[in-house]
Design a protein around this motif. Structure first.
Motif, mmCIF file in Angstrom:
data_model
loop_
_atom_site.group_PDB
_atom_site.id
_atom_site.type_symbol
_atom_site.label_atom_id
_atom_site.label_comp_id
_atom_site.label_asym_id
_atom_site.label_seq_id
_atom_site.Cartn_x
_atom_site.Cartn_y
_atom_site.Cartn_z
ATOM 1 N N ARG A 55 0.848 -1.190 0.000
ATOM 2 C CA ARG A 55 0.000 0.000 0.000
ATOM 3 C C ARG A 55 0.884 1.241 0.000
ATOM 4 N N ARG A 56 0.395 2.311 -0.633
ATOM 5 C CA ARG A 56 1.057 3.615 -0.530
ATOM 6 C C ARG A 56 -0.005 4.715 -0.561
ATOM 7 N N ARG A 57 -0.054 5.491 0.525
ATOM 8 C CA ARG A 57 -0.974 6.620 0.639
ATOM 9 C C ARG A 57 -0.189 7.924 0.594
ATOM 10 N N PRO A 62 -7.154 8.218 -1.349
ATOM 11 C CA PRO A 62 -7.357 6.801 -0.986
ATOM 12 C C PRO A 62 -6.274 5.910 -1.581
ATOM 13 N N ASP A 63 -6.048 4.787 -0.931
ATOM 14 C CA ASP A 63 -5.057 3.832 -1.426
ATOM 15 C C ASP A 63 -5.642 2.433 -1.400
ATOM 16 N N SER A 64 -5.228 1.627 -2.371
ATOM 17 C CA SER A 64 -5.715 0.251 -2.487
ATOM 18 C C SER A 64 -4.765 -0.710 -1.781
ATOM 19 N N GLY A 117 -1.163 8.510 -4.424
ATOM 20 C CA GLY A 117 -1.787 9.758 -4.812
ATOM 21 C C GLY A 117 -2.320 9.793 -6.224
ATOM 22 N N THR A 118 -2.430 8.655 -6.871
ATOM 23 C CA THR A 118 -2.966 8.603 -8.225
ATOM 24 C C THR A 118 -3.612 7.242 -8.464
ATOM 25 N N ILE A 119 -4.065 7.007 -9.696
ATOM 26 C CA ILE A 119 -4.730 5.756 -10.032
ATOM 27 C C ILE A 119 -3.924 5.043 -11.113
ATOM 28 N N ILE A 120 -3.564 3.789 -10.841
ATOM 29 C CA ILE A 120 -2.942 2.953 -11.862
ATOM 30 C C ILE A 120 -4.058 2.408 -12.751
ATOM 31 N N SER A 121 -3.936 2.632 -14.042
ATOM 32 C CA SER A 121 -4.998 2.298 -14.990
ATOM 33 C C SER A 121 -5.271 0.793 -15.000
ATOM 34 N N GLY A 288 1.618 7.041 3.965
ATOM 35 C CA GLY A 288 1.403 5.750 4.592
ATOM 36 C C GLY A 288 1.909 4.650 3.683
ATOM 37 N N ASN A 289 2.978 3.969 4.081
ATOM 38 C CA ASN A 289 3.578 2.891 3.290
ATOM 39 C C ASN A 289 3.429 1.567 4.030
ATOM 40 N N LEU A 290 3.123 0.518 3.308
ATOM 41 C CA LEU A 290 2.988 -0.810 3.912
ATOM 42 C C LEU A 290 3.468 -1.871 2.937
#
Length: 306
Positions: A55-57, A62-64, A117-121, A288-290
């Motif tokens: 995860r990366r926020r 929002p983050d997936s 901070g963005t969306i991977i297509s 936020g990194n996980l």
């Protein structure tokens, strides 16, 4: 950790006069010789088990929860490890450890993923290509056998004949985790790459470990090792929207059978199984990194004592 430190220091002081009363070890699998150098190398084919998540926020975007297996196609890793030990005498040693995580796989992803901070297509093939993941450790190792070897006869038979060792030290992880080498297709403009530099905000973490060896026969021995660490919300000394707190936890264990022939002069190949669990969490109001990874698999390698 305090118990291990106390035991190591106490035993080192109490048995300093007994170093040279130990039997001449030669190429014994259990007892090292003074000034002996041990080189250990192993290669493990590890399978991901359980929940493996990335995860990366960035700020409040929002983050997936990205699954390494289901979203990136990572079902196995190659985990290589090298240990170098120098024995000052038959009891005390210094040890250095290096690990390399070779992470492979790819997966066609049909869903959009929020990351950094963005969306991977959606509708593109994703992979962990470009990831660089290493660990470096330095330890003090101490044989505990002299503490109890005079009293072994009073122990149950299955507890006799074991050589016990404990170690304590520091480990640092270099992990530059990337998705498609940092450049997948994004659904919107992004000023960020699809990567997490865990090492930028990571800290050296105290580690404790134990090792047990037992002779199975004239040329065989079993080796069981375990080591781990845990740190919760340590101030990383970095700021990203506020102080970044670094949390790390991990555990690894090896179960091996070694073979050593007197004619091989200290060379002992082994085979066994390896379990490895790692979790990194880095948090602040701006980030936020996980990464959580759980691995299990067979391994082969060798010990070489010179």
């Amino acid at each position: 950790m305090a118990i291990v430190v106390t035991t190591l220091l106490f035993s080192a002081n109490c048995f300093a006069d007994d170093f040279f009363s130990l039997r001449d070890p030669g190429y014994d699998l259990l007892t090292p010789a003074p000034h002996q150098i041990d080189i250990e190398a192993d290669d493990a084919y590890m399978f991901t088990v359980g929940s493996n998540t990335l995860r990366r926020r960035i700020n409040s975007f929002p983050d997936s929860a990205i699954s390494l297996q289901h979203d990136l196609g990572v079902s196995q890793l190659q985990l290589t490890e090298t240990l170098l030990s120098y024995w000052f005498d038959s009891v005390n040693a210094v040890q250095f450890q290096f690990r390399y995580y070779g992470i492979y796989g790819s997966k066609f992803e049909s869903q959009p993923l929020a990351f950094g901070g963005t969306i991977i297509s959606p509708n593109q093939k994703l992979n962990p290509g470009g990831t660089r993941w290493y660990t470096f450790g330095g330890y003090y190792e101490r044989r505990l056998t002299p503490l109890y070897q005079d009293y072994e006869a009073n122990l149950p038979e299955f507890l006799q004949g074991w050589d016990s060792r404990a170690k304590i030290g520091l480990e640092f992880t270099y992990n530059d985790f990337r998705i498609n080498d940092g450049s997948p297709l994004f659904s919107q403009f992004s000023q960020y790459e699809a990567r997490i530099r865990f090492h930028d905000k990571g800290l050296p973490i105290p580690v404790i470990g134990l090792e047990e060896r037992h002779q199975l026969g004239y040329n065989f021995a079993v080796e069981i090792t375990g080591q781990g660490y845990w740190a919760n919300k340590w101030d990383s000394g970095r700021s990203e929207g506020g102080t970044v707190y670094d949390s790390q936890s991990g555990f690894e264990t090896h179960w091996r059978v070694l073979y050593a022939s007197p004619n091989w002069r200290g060379f002992a190949p082994f085979a066994g199984f390896n379990y490895n669990y790692t979790k990194y969490t880095q948090t602040s109001s701006g980030v936020g990194n996980l990464l959580r990874v759980q691995l299990f698999g067979p391994e082969v390698g060798f010990n070489w004592s010179i």
